[in-house]
Design a protein around this motif. Structure first.
Motif, PDB file in Angstrom:
ATOM      1  N   HIS A   1      60.677  26.228  92.260  1.00  0.00           N
ATOM      2  CA  HIS A   1      60.941  27.036  91.064  1.00  0.00           C
ATOM      3  C   HIS A   1      60.154  26.421  89.910  1.00  0.00           C
ATOM      4  O   HIS A   1      60.268  25.225  89.643  1.00  0.00           O
ATOM      5  CB  HIS A   1      62.434  27.040  90.734  1.00  0.00           C
ATOM      6  N   LEU A   2      59.343  27.224  89.262  1.00  0.00           N
ATOM      7  CA  LEU A   2      58.523  26.720  88.160  1.00  0.00           C
ATOM      8  C   LEU A   2      59.200  26.962  86.816  1.00  0.00           C
ATOM      9  O   LEU A   2      59.574  28.083  86.488  1.00  0.00           O
ATOM     10  CB  LEU A   2      57.161  27.422  88.145  1.00  0.00           C
ATOM     11  N   ASP A   3      59.362  25.891  86.065  1.00  0.00           N
ATOM     12  CA  ASP A   3      59.793  25.979  84.673  1.00  0.00           C
ATOM     13  C   ASP A   3      58.536  25.790  83.844  1.00  0.00           C
ATOM     14  O   ASP A   3      57.979  24.694  83.795  1.00  0.00           O
ATOM     15  CB  ASP A   3      60.807  24.880  84.327  1.00  0.00           C
ATOM     16  N   VAL A   4      58.059  26.868  83.227  1.00  0.00           N
ATOM     17  CA  VAL A   4      56.785  26.837  82.521  1.00  0.00           C
ATOM     18  C   VAL A   4      56.992  26.752  81.024  1.00  0.00           C
ATOM     19  O   VAL A   4      57.843  27.438  80.449  1.00  0.00           O
ATOM     20  CB  VAL A   4      55.953  28.104  82.842  1.00  0.00           C
ATOM     21  N   LYS A   5      56.200  25.889  80.418  1.00  0.00           N
ATOM     22  CA  LYS A   5      56.178  25.750  78.961  1.00  0.00           C
ATOM     23  C   LYS A   5      54.716  25.646  78.556  1.00  0.00           C
ATOM     24  O   LYS A   5      53.940  24.941  79.189  1.00  0.00           O
ATOM     25  CB  LYS A   5      56.921  24.488  78.536  1.00  0.00           C
TER      26      LYS A   5
ATOM     27  N   PRO B   1      57.837  32.677  79.435  1.00  0.00           N
ATOM     28  CA  PRO B   1      56.677  31.804  79.651  1.00  0.00           C
ATOM     29  C   PRO B   1      56.159  31.821  81.088  1.00  0.00           C
ATOM     30  O   PRO B   1      54.957  31.750  81.303  1.00  0.00           O
ATOM     31  CB  PRO B   1      57.205  30.416  79.279  1.00  0.00           C
ATOM     32  N   ARG B   2      57.050  31.944  82.057  1.00  0.00           N
ATOM     33  CA  ARG B   2      56.599  31.953  83.448  1.00  0.00           C
ATOM     34  C   ARG B   2      55.809  33.230  83.743  1.00  0.00           C
ATOM     35  O   ARG B   2      54.753  33.185  84.369  1.00  0.00           O
ATOM     36  CB  ARG B   2      57.771  31.821  84.412  1.00  0.00           C
ATOM     37  N   ARG B   3      56.295  34.366  83.265  1.00  0.00           N
ATOM     38  CA  ARG B   3      55.553  35.624  83.437  1.00  0.00           C
ATOM     39  C   ARG B   3      54.192  35.532  82.755  1.00  0.00           C
ATOM     40  O   ARG B   3      53.180  35.943  83.312  1.00  0.00           O
ATOM     41  CB  ARG B   3      56.337  36.789  82.845  1.00  0.00           C
ATOM     42  N   GLU B   4      54.191  35.036  81.555  1.00  0.00           N
ATOM     43  CA  GLU B   4      52.937  34.927  80.814  1.00  0.00           C
ATOM     44  C   GLU B   4      51.986  33.947  81.490  1.00  0.00           C
ATOM     45  O   GLU B   4      50.777  34.153  81.520  1.00  0.00           O
ATOM     46  CB  GLU B   4      53.190  34.498  79.371  1.00  0.00           C
ATOM     47  N   PHE B   5      52.525  32.878  82.064  1.00  0.00           N
ATOM     48  CA  PHE B   5      51.699  31.908  82.779  1.00  0.00           C
ATOM     49  C   PHE B   5      50.937  32.582  83.913  1.00  0.00           C
ATOM     50  O   PHE B   5      49.730  32.407  84.064  1.00  0.00           O
ATOM     51  CB  PHE B   5      52.563  30.767  83.331  1.00  0.00           C
TER      52      PHE B   5
ATOM     53  N   GLU C   1      63.362  22.862  94.732  1.00  0.00           N
ATOM     54  CA  GLU C   1      62.769  21.862  93.856  1.00  0.00           C
ATOM     55  C   GLU C   1      62.331  22.559  92.570  1.00  0.00           C
ATOM     56  O   GLU C   1      61.748  23.633  92.597  1.00  0.00           O
ATOM     57  CB  GLU C   1      61.558  21.215  94.533  1.00  0.00           C
ATOM     58  N   PHE C   2      62.636  21.952  91.439  1.00  0.00           N
ATOM     59  CA  PHE C   2      62.241  22.503  90.150  1.00  0.00           C
ATOM     60  C   PHE C   2      61.077  21.689  89.609  1.00  0.00           C
ATOM     61  O   PHE C   2      61.147  20.469  89.527  1.00  0.00           O
ATOM     62  CB  PHE C   2      63.411  22.467  89.166  1.00  0.00           C
ATOM     63  N   ILE C   3      60.002  22.371  89.278  1.00  0.00           N
ATOM     64  CA  ILE C   3      58.807  21.729  88.761  1.00  0.00           C
ATOM     65  C   ILE C   3      58.602  22.177  87.324  1.00  0.00           C
ATOM     66  O   ILE C   3      58.578  23.381  87.032  1.00  0.00           O
ATOM     67  CB  ILE C   3      57.556  22.128  89.590  1.00  0.00           C
ATOM     68  N   ASN C   4      58.468  21.215  86.434  1.00  0.00           N
ATOM     69  CA  ASN C   4      58.164  21.528  85.043  1.00  0.00           C
ATOM     70  C   ASN C   4      56.661  21.547  84.860  1.00  0.00           C
ATOM     71  O   ASN C   4      55.983  20.565  85.167  1.00  0.00           O
ATOM     72  CB  ASN C   4      58.781  20.480  84.102  1.00  0.00           C
ATOM     73  N   LEU C   5      56.152  22.667  84.387  1.00  0.00           N
ATOM     74  CA  LEU C   5      54.725  22.811  84.127  1.00  0.00           C
ATOM     75  C   LEU C   5      54.502  22.926  82.629  1.00  0.00           C
ATOM     76  O   LEU C   5      55.068  23.817  81.994  1.00  0.00           O
ATOM     77  CB  LEU C   5      54.169  24.083  84.771  1.00  0.00           C
ATOM     78  N   GLU C   6      53.717  22.044  82.085  1.00  0.00           N
ATOM     79  CA  GLU C   6      53.299  22.203  80.694  1.00  0.00           C
ATOM     80  C   GLU C   6      51.843  22.645  80.740  1.00  0.00           C
ATOM     81  O   GLU C   6      50.981  21.919  81.227  1.00  0.00           O
ATOM     82  CB  GLU C   6      53.450  20.913  79.897  1.00  0.00           C
ATOM     83  N   ILE C   7      51.588  23.858  80.276  1.00  0.00           N
ATOM     84  CA  ILE C   7      50.290  24.499  80.417  1.00  0.00           C
ATOM     85  C   ILE C   7      49.552  24.525  79.088  1.00  0.00           C
ATOM     86  O   ILE C   7      50.104  24.900  78.062  1.00  0.00           O
ATOM     87  CB  ILE C   7      50.467  25.943  80.947  1.00  0.00           C
TER      88      ILE C   7
ATOM     89  N   GLU D   1      54.278  25.140  72.113  1.00  0.00           N
ATOM     90  CA  GLU D   1      54.894  26.448  71.878  1.00  0.00           C
ATOM     91  C   GLU D   1      56.346  26.418  72.330  1.00  0.00           C
ATOM     92  O   GLU D   1      56.699  25.717  73.258  1.00  0.00           O
ATOM     93  CB  GLU D   1      54.181  27.546  72.664  1.00  0.00           C
ATOM     94  N   LEU D   2      57.159  27.220  71.654  1.00  0.00           N
ATOM     95  CA  LEU D   2      58.544  27.396  72.075  1.00  0.00           C
ATOM     96  C   LEU D   2      58.606  28.577  73.025  1.00  0.00           C
ATOM     97  O   LEU D   2      57.859  29.533  72.894  1.00  0.00           O
ATOM     98  CB  LEU D   2      59.439  27.674  70.868  1.00  0.00           C
ATOM     99  N   GLY D   3      59.488  28.527  73.970  1.00  0.00           N
ATOM    100  CA  GLY D   3      59.646  29.637  74.902  1.00  0.00           C
ATOM    101  C   GLY D   3      60.910  29.433  75.704  1.00  0.00           C
ATOM    102  O   GLY D   3      61.378  28.309  75.866  1.00  0.00           O
TER     103      GLY D   3
END
Length: 102
Positions: free
Chosen positions: A44-48, A59-63, A13-19, A52-54
């Motif tokens: 699987h986390l897709d982090v944004k 972005p996932r590491r930074e999250f 499952e892919f989850i979009n996270l806007e942080i 911000e652009l990334g």
């Protein structure tokens, strides 16, 4: 189309996270609280970061780095530093509020 196909093949499952950088823990917990704990390992986390652009893994590491810093922040009072410079879990006010709201 190709990305959706690859995701299906992976069976994850892919989850979009806007942080929001100012509220990392709150942003993440708000989105992830609906996912059963035992299935988080298969997500699987897709982090944004908000506004911000990334791309790629940056972005996932930074999250995770920001999340760690936010969780151990002194203001949260979740951890206390012992004499040997180790952090000890101390729930404090943050968890008390969470228990009262449930």
């Amino acid at each position: 189309k190709r990305l959706a196909e690859r995701r299906r093949k992976l069976g994850r499952e892919f989850i979009n996270l806007e942080i929001d950088r100012t509220m990392v823990l709150e942003s993440a917990s708000k989105r992830l609280s609906d996912i059963p704990v035992d299935s988080l390992a298969d997500v699987h986390l897709d982090v944004k970061f908000k506004n911000e652009l990334g791309s790629c893994l940056g972005p996932r590491r930074e999250f995770f780095s920001c999340l760690r810093n936010d969780v151990i922040a002194k203001e949260r009072r979740l951890f206390a530093q012992c004499d040997n410079s180790q952090l000890t879990f101390v729930p404090g006010v943050f968890l008390t509020r969470a228990v009262k709201s449930t």
